[in-house]
Design a protein around this motif. Structure first.
Motif, short mmCIF file in Angstrom:
data_model
loop_
_atom_site.label_atom_id
_atom_site.label_comp_id
_atom_site.label_asym_id
_atom_site.label_seq_id
_atom_site.Cartn_x
_atom_site.Cartn_y
_atom_site.Cartn_z
N PHE A 252 2.02 0.58 3.63
CA PHE A 252 1.00 1.46 3.06
C PHE A 252 1.18 2.90 3.53
CE2 PHE A 252 -3.17 3.45 2.80
CZ PHE A 252 -3.61 3.05 1.56
N ALA A 253 1.53 3.07 4.82
CA ALA A 253 1.56 4.43 5.38
C ALA A 253 2.90 5.11 5.26
CB ALA A 253 1.15 4.36 6.86
N ALA A 254 3.99 4.33 5.25
CA ALA A 254 5.32 4.94 5.28
C ALA A 254 5.78 5.31 3.89
CB ALA A 254 6.33 3.99 5.94
N GLY A 255 6.81 6.17 3.82
CA GLY A 255 7.33 6.61 2.53
C GLY A 255 8.70 6.07 2.22
N GLY A 256 9.21 5.14 2.99
CA GLY A 256 10.57 4.69 2.80
C GLY A 256 10.74 3.48 1.92
N GLN A 261 6.27 7.49 -6.24
CA GLN A 261 5.67 8.15 -7.40
C GLN A 261 4.64 9.17 -6.92
OE1 GLN A 261 6.68 7.77 -10.44
NE2 GLN A 261 7.93 5.91 -10.27
N PRO A 262 4.32 10.16 -7.76
CA PRO A 262 3.31 11.17 -7.38
C PRO A 262 1.91 10.58 -7.33
CG PRO A 262 4.02 11.51 -9.64
CD PRO A 262 4.94 10.47 -9.07
N PRO A 267 -3.63 7.22 -12.49
CA PRO A 267 -4.46 7.75 -13.57
C PRO A 267 -3.69 7.94 -14.87
CG PRO A 267 -4.95 8.89 -11.54
CD PRO A 267 -3.77 8.01 -11.25
N ALA A 268 -2.44 8.40 -14.76
CA ALA A 268 -1.64 8.58 -15.98
C ALA A 268 -1.34 7.23 -16.64
CB ALA A 268 -0.34 9.30 -15.63
N SER A 314 -3.36 5.03 -4.92
CA SER A 314 -2.70 6.32 -5.11
C SER A 314 -2.29 6.96 -3.78
CB SER A 314 -3.62 7.29 -5.87
OG SER A 314 -3.87 6.83 -7.18
N LEU A 315 -2.85 6.51 -2.68
CA LEU A 315 -2.54 7.10 -1.38
C LEU A 315 -1.11 6.85 -0.92
CD1 LEU A 315 -5.87 6.44 0.58
CD2 LEU A 315 -5.04 8.63 -0.33
N PRO A 316 -0.57 5.61 -0.99
CA PRO A 316 0.80 5.40 -0.53
C PRO A 316 1.82 6.07 -1.46
CG PRO A 316 -0.40 3.32 -0.71
CD PRO A 316 -1.20 4.35 -1.41
N ALA A 317 2.96 6.40 -0.91
CA ALA A 317 4.03 6.99 -1.74
C ALA A 317 4.62 5.95 -2.68
CB ALA A 317 5.11 7.58 -0.84
N SER A 318 4.72 4.69 -2.22
CA SER A 318 5.29 3.62 -3.03
C SER A 318 4.24 3.11 -4.01
CB SER A 318 5.76 2.48 -2.13
OG SER A 318 6.23 1.39 -2.90
N LYS A 319 4.58 3.13 -5.30
CA LYS A 319 3.64 2.71 -6.34
C LYS A 319 4.37 1.87 -7.38
CE LYS A 319 0.79 6.89 -5.93
NZ LYS A 319 1.58 7.53 -4.85
N LEU A 320 3.86 0.66 -7.59
CA LEU A 320 4.36 -0.21 -8.63
C LEU A 320 3.27 -0.42 -9.67
CD1 LEU A 320 6.27 -2.86 -6.46
CD2 LEU A 320 7.24 -0.96 -7.75
#
Length: 343
Positions: A252-256, A261-262, A267-268, A314-320
């Protein structure tokens, strides 16, 4: 038994069967997609073949990325019906079905049959919801558990405030939350808690919030959710660290992790997949729509539910794509409410 309960039961059974038939209509029509569907169904296949229904494995090695409910349902379906595509997608089908029926029953009790049917039609017509119900991964299964938990907690809350017998619904909510944890981990409990907690705080229903924290319900939750985790930790001493610290908090917290996704991605996605229905949100913002209750209370719940789920993922960088599925039921209800108001 009076005529009214029999009619109610028959109408509920009819809605349930039609909804399941619609959701399952094309579940057999395409082969499993790689890598996700093949990987998750492969774990269930190994479970069925090995006879070890406790430890999920992939290529013979323990696979602890996710908890076992999806694998149990899938392996059970393939044992009963054979290893076809439809059986391999039994878990997401059940998740979508549970979500649809939960929304329908909540609205029928507190808003009326006409609105409940309209909301059910809008939900079942959402492309994201329909496709998610026929994709063999964990996202729709946990979305169904989350939806059922929120609906049961809302129902229990409104019953408690009206002086009704709310504890059977509350027990059901705690059980659904436990299944959500077994479906995909802590979000099965955390998201319903955030949604219902925010809803009750916005309505200043402190006593209702306290009533939901019922020790027998918590005991039922632990009785359902805890044994598998305890058994895995006993057999694999690093299990809890890997499952919760690595696969939950660090992910949840890391970006690796994959698919960065932005912030505006979800929302999009929801705007894109609900584009033909969006004009029916306009009546929601019309003046004078907030006066009546419990309709106004449930409308507030739907907005809080939608905002919290979208904001959380939307908070984590990883989004599926499938992560946002728990936001589709409240959005469908708001669209149906707007459509009914326009009519």
């Amino acid at each position: 038994m009076s005529t009214r309960p029999r009619t109610f039961a028959r109408s509920t059974a009819g809605v349930a069967l039609l909804s399941l038939a619609w959701l399952a209509l094309l579940a057999w029509a395409r082969p499993l997609m790689l890598p996700d569907e093949g990987r998750y169904v492969g774990v269930a296949w190994e479970m069925m073949r090995s006879g070890d229904w406790l430890v999920p494995t992939l290529n013979g090695l323990p696979y602890f990325h996710k908890p076992p409910l999806f694998y149990w349902i899938t392996a059970g379906a393939m044992s009963l019906f054979g290893p076809g595509e439809a059986a391999a997608r039994a878990a997401p089908l059940l998740g979508a079905w549970a979500a649809a029926l939960s929304v329908f029953l909540l609205l029928r009790r507190w808003w009326g049959t006409a609105t409940a049917r309209l909301a059910l039609i809008v939900l079942l017509a959402q492309p994201l919801f329909y496709i998610g119900g026929q994709f063999a991964n964990l996202d729709m299964l946990v979305a169904g558990c989350i939806t059922a938990t929120i609906a049961l907690l809302a129902h229990a809350s409104l019953l408690a405030e009206a002086g009704g017998a709310h504890r059977p619904a509350l027990l059901g909510a705690w059980a659904a939350a436990a299944l959500g944890v077994l479906a995909k981990g802590l979000i099965g409990f955390l998201l319903p808690a955030l949604v219902i907690g925010a809803w009750l705080l916005l309505r200043r229903r402190w006593r209702t919030l306290a009533a939901l924290l019922w020790p027998p319900g918590a005991a039922l939750f632990l009785a359902i959710a805890a044994p598998w985790f305890v058994a895995m930790q006993a057999r694999f001493p690093s299990f809890l660290d890997y499952f919760f610290v690595v696969q939950h908090f660090k992910r949840f917290a890391a970006g690796g992790f994959n698919n960065v996704q932005p912030f505006w991605f979800y929302p999009a996605v929801l705007l894109l997949f609900t584009l033909p229905w969006l004009p029916w949100l306009k009546p929601q913002f019309a003046r004078g729509r907030l006066g009546e209750s419990p309709r106004a209370d449930l409308r507030l719940l739907m907005w809080a539910w939608l905002a919290i789920v979208v904001g959380f993922f939307s908070l984590p960088a990883s989004k599926l794509l499938g992560y946002v599925l728990p936001a589709v039921p409240p959005l469908a209800v708001l669209l149906a409410d707007g459509l009914e108001s326009w009519r």
